[in-house]
Scaffold this motif. Sequence first.
Motif, PDB file in Angstrom:
ATOM      1  N   ALA A  29     -11.622  -5.021   1.765  1.00  0.00           N
ATOM      2  CA  ALA A  29     -11.874  -3.468   1.665  1.00  0.00           C
ATOM      3  C   ALA A  29     -13.155  -3.166   2.411  1.00  0.00           C
ATOM      4  N   THR A  76      -7.037   1.369  -3.192  1.00  0.00           N
ATOM      5  CA  THR A  76      -6.930   1.641  -1.946  1.00  0.00           C
ATOM      6  C   THR A  76      -7.959   2.686  -1.343  1.00  0.00           C
ATOM      7  N   ILE A  79     -11.187   2.541   0.495  1.00  0.00           N
ATOM      8  CA  ILE A  79     -11.408   2.101   1.779  1.00  0.00           C
ATOM      9  C   ILE A  79     -11.117   3.508   2.753  1.00  0.00           C
TER      10      ILE A  79
END
Length: 110
Positions: A29, A76, A79
């Motif tokens: 990440a 996620t 990111i």
Amino acid sequence: MTTVGIGVFSIVCAIWIQDILVALDVAYAVLSGALFIPVIFGLISRKVNARAAFYSIILSAAVILGGLAILGITATEPIIYGLVVSFVTIILLSFIPSKKADNEAGMKVG
């Protein structure tokens, strides 16, 4: 002193992240969110300077790590947040001239 600081940081991370696959996920990440924009802009543009790339990496890595701490270590979304911060930082520091650069450009020698 730097070695001790890195050692303490590593111990804290090892206690916080007890699974190697999650640690790899965090590393991925940070790698993808913090380094992608400065590398690509560095390859395609001559206006990107080292200061802009450095601050872009530092700020986006901080946003990613903060997002992982808040949203969960396997999220996620941090990111994407890191990519946005990296893009904005590199644009502001590279393509918008600072007042110091304007003053230096306007000064005449001789």
